[in-house]
Design an enzyme around this catalytic site. Sequence first.
Site, PDB file in Angstrom:
ATOM      1  N   THR A 202       6.320 -33.176  11.720  1.00  0.00           N
ATOM      2  CA  THR A 202       5.124 -32.727  10.993  1.00  0.00           C
ATOM      3  C   THR A 202       4.087 -33.842  10.848  1.00  0.00           C
ATOM      4  OG1 THR A 202       6.074 -33.182   8.793  1.00  0.00           O
ATOM      5  CG2 THR A 202       6.434 -30.981   9.736  1.00  0.00           C
ATOM      6  N   HIS A 268      -1.874 -34.725   7.278  1.00  0.00           N
ATOM      7  CA  HIS A 268      -0.720 -34.158   7.971  1.00  0.00           C
ATOM      8  C   HIS A 268      -0.555 -32.701   7.548  1.00  0.00           C
ATOM      9  CE1 HIS A 268       0.614 -38.562   7.971  1.00  0.00           C
ATOM     10  NE2 HIS A 268       0.349 -38.236   9.216  1.00  0.00           N
ATOM     11  N   MET A 269      -0.481 -31.830   8.537  1.00  0.00           N
ATOM     12  CA  MET A 269      -0.359 -30.398   8.264  1.00  0.00           C
ATOM     13  C   MET A 269       1.111 -29.967   8.332  1.00  0.00           C
ATOM     14  SD  MET A 269      -3.209 -28.879   7.454  1.00  0.00           S
ATOM     15  CE  MET A 269      -3.614 -30.282   6.404  1.00  0.00           C
ATOM     16  N   HIS A 270       1.899 -30.506   7.394  1.00  0.00           N
ATOM     17  CA  HIS A 270       3.339 -30.224   7.366  1.00  0.00           C
ATOM     18  C   HIS A 270       3.622 -28.719   7.282  1.00  0.00           C
ATOM     19  CE1 HIS A 270       3.824 -34.521   6.367  1.00  0.00           C
ATOM     20  NE2 HIS A 270       2.942 -34.329   5.414  1.00  0.00           N
ATOM     21  N   ASP A 271       3.069 -28.088   6.245  1.00  0.00           N
ATOM     22  CA  ASP A 271       3.460 -26.719   5.918  1.00  0.00           C
ATOM     23  C   ASP A 271       2.861 -25.668   6.848  1.00  0.00           C
ATOM     24  OD1 ASP A 271       4.872 -27.923   3.899  1.00  0.00           O
ATOM     25  OD2 ASP A 271       3.427 -27.433   2.325  1.00  0.00           O
TER      26      ASP A 271
END
Length: 347
Positions: A202, A268-271
């Site tokens: 991620t 950061h586009m984790h989800d």
Amino acid sequence: MSTPKIPILMDVDTGIDDSLALIYLLASEEAEILGISCTAGNVPARQVAANNLAWLELCGRSGIEVALGAEVPLLTPLRTTEETHGPQGIGYAELPEPRAELSPRHAAQLWIDLARERPGEITGLVTGPLTNLALAVKLEPELPQLLKRIVVMGGAFNYPGNTTPSSEWNVAVDPESAKVVFDAFSGLPANRQPIICPLDVTETVVMTPEHLARLAEAADSSPIERPSSTDSHGLRSQTSNPLVRHLVDAVRFYFEFHFDHKQGYISHMHDPFAAAVALDSSLAVLRPATVDVELAGTLTRGATIADWHGLWGREANALVAVQTNPEEFFEQLIERVGAFARTIPGI
């Protein structure tokens, strides 16, 4: 022909990137969001619930059940991270006060009831601490067999943590719940094992100001804005589309947080990545492993450990995302959310 639907139950601690995950799913024709389970994490659980109700109202989506869940972890004191996500969890965005009410059901009961109603159909997407799911498993031990599978944003394996040197936030704040879930979901066939999207992957999914500009362009929103590290902190968006405007205000806070922590003017586009994987697992290269959680280590509590080679003599209990193509993901996000934003009237 109509697009086949993928029933999704979200469990979130909304959160800037959780917000993007919700909007990505709302914008995805194949996603059928059955409910949203709210847990404490990025912000307290009641603020999480208010954020979800507000995003749904802004997007004109009624009828999606939002249930309040655990307000504290299983055993440890509550920790939240407003310094990362803003005082309300959505950065600088100021959403209208929602008019819809919360579900009368507890989030853990929502997991159980929906899984019983649609056995073998539902994909659970967890982008916050695993507290609600752990509680649900304790109440209904058959839950892992009732769900189609779960997708979890959490953990760090061959990668440093973001909360301690060895642990990722969602696991670090409630490691007991993560352990309960990974243990409970052991023994499933490979096509139903949990998919884990850890920091290893991620943190390669990096949003930049250019992505926001492309999103505004896709939404026919003007002016096209490119937030910059030279902007004053807290600068507010003036773009015309209400969804894009609120997203720019939310993500700007996230850009500033990453920049202030020497990671660059990025987020950061984790989800949202985990949400995309819940709809299409081919977006990630998946590797089987036996995953467990360290609870007792003086320096490593909350660390997620992957046995890649069967050294523990235990069967693999998860599929871990180890690689992706970030730009393929961003192409999808921009196309879908841009088109969805065009359906939302200006306010």
